[in-house]
Design an enzyme around this catalytic site. Structure first.
Site, mmCIF file in Angstrom:
data_model
loop_
_atom_site.group_PDB
_atom_site.id
_atom_site.type_symbol
_atom_site.label_atom_id
_atom_site.label_comp_id
_atom_site.label_asym_id
_atom_site.label_seq_id
_atom_site.Cartn_x
_atom_site.Cartn_y
_atom_site.Cartn_z
ATOM 1 N N HIS A 90 0.821 -1.203 0.000
ATOM 2 C CA HIS A 90 0.000 0.000 0.000
ATOM 3 C C HIS A 90 0.857 1.256 0.000
ATOM 4 O O HIS A 90 2.030 1.236 0.390
ATOM 5 C CB HIS A 90 -0.941 -0.026 1.198
ATOM 6 C CG HIS A 90 -2.020 -1.045 1.069
ATOM 7 N ND1 HIS A 90 -2.968 -1.251 2.039
ATOM 8 C CD2 HIS A 90 -2.314 -1.925 0.074
ATOM 9 C CE1 HIS A 90 -3.799 -2.207 1.657
ATOM 10 N NE2 HIS A 90 -3.415 -2.632 0.468
ATOM 11 N N GLU A 137 0.933 3.984 1.820
ATOM 12 C CA GLU A 137 1.478 4.440 3.100
ATOM 13 C C GLU A 137 2.714 3.629 3.474
ATOM 14 O O GLU A 137 3.728 4.186 3.906
ATOM 15 C CB GLU A 137 0.431 4.308 4.219
ATOM 16 C CG GLU A 137 -0.888 4.980 3.924
ATOM 17 C CD GLU A 137 -1.911 4.079 3.241
ATOM 18 O OE1 GLU A 137 -3.098 4.197 3.578
ATOM 19 O OE2 GLU A 137 -1.537 3.258 2.375
ATOM 20 N N CYS A 155 -5.606 1.131 5.894
ATOM 21 C CA CYS A 155 -6.118 -0.149 6.374
ATOM 22 C C CYS A 155 -5.422 -0.495 7.693
ATOM 23 O O CYS A 155 -4.536 0.229 8.154
ATOM 24 C CB CYS A 155 -5.852 -1.231 5.330
ATOM 25 S SG CYS A 155 -4.104 -1.667 5.154
ATOM 26 N N CYS A 163 -1.540 -0.910 7.300
ATOM 27 C CA CYS A 163 -0.853 0.385 7.167
ATOM 28 C C CYS A 163 -0.961 1.186 8.462
ATOM 29 O O CYS A 163 0.000 1.884 8.824
ATOM 30 C CB CYS A 163 -1.423 1.172 5.994
ATOM 31 S SG CYS A 163 -0.961 0.456 4.399
#
Length: 181
Positions: A82, A84, A110, A113
């Site tokens: 992801h 991040e 999420c 993350c």
């Protein structure tokens, strides 16, 4: 040429606009996500969702391993990292500390993350679109780290700034679709 006046964007609008641009590098077939880590009004790193270095991405492969899986579930099936996480890893690769930084994300982080952001010492998270992950919400409530949704009026301000910039820099560009090689 004299430039027309447009108020300077505040720091949140500035960094979120850059996160939106970073999302254009995404190789995910389901969601385009970008992130910017900033500390003391300086960019620390950027990230977007995509496969690890040196591995094929979903866009090139033409397939998403999570097809049919509801959003927010079964993250372990995804080939990509992801945005991040990629921003945190990029900072680490360059030897740049993230402690006390703010992350600007196009999407709400999420749970995976969120754990990384908390462990990296991120002091504040600003996101645009919500993401269905109740564990992420619980983790950040327990940690007491501010997670803020980017206000709609600031999103409109970012759009206005970017539109104005494009018109100012490229006033004679045709609106016809670009021809691809």
């Amino acid at each position: 040429m004299i430039l027309t006046f447009l108020p300077r964007p505040d720091w949140d609008v500035y960094f979120m606009s850059i996160a939106m641009m970073a999302s254009l590098r995404s190789t995910c077939l389901r969601r385009r996500v970008g992130a910017v880590l900033a500390r003391d009004r300086q960019i620390v790193s950027t990230g977007y969702n995509g496969a690890p270095r040196g591995t094929p991405n979903c866009m090139d492969m033409g397939v998403c391993l999570r097809e049919g899986v509801p959003s927010g579930e079964r993250h372990e099936m995804c080939r990509g990292s992801h945005a991040e996480n990629n921003a945190i890893v990029q900072a680490a690769r360059m030897g740049i500390a993230t402690d006390g930084a703010t992350v600007y994300c196009t999407d709400e982080p999420c749970s995976l993350c969120t754990k990384s952001l908390l462990n990296a010492g991120i002091a504040r998270t600003v996101y645009m679109r919500s993401y269905p992950d109740p564990l992420a919400v619980r983790l950040r409530e327990e940690a007491g780290v501010p997670f803020e949704r980017f206000p709609q009026e600031k999103l409109l301000e970012a759009r206005e700034c970017l539109n104005h910039l494009m018109e100012e820099m490229f006033p004679v560009v045709s609106l016809a679709p670009a021809q691809r090689p």
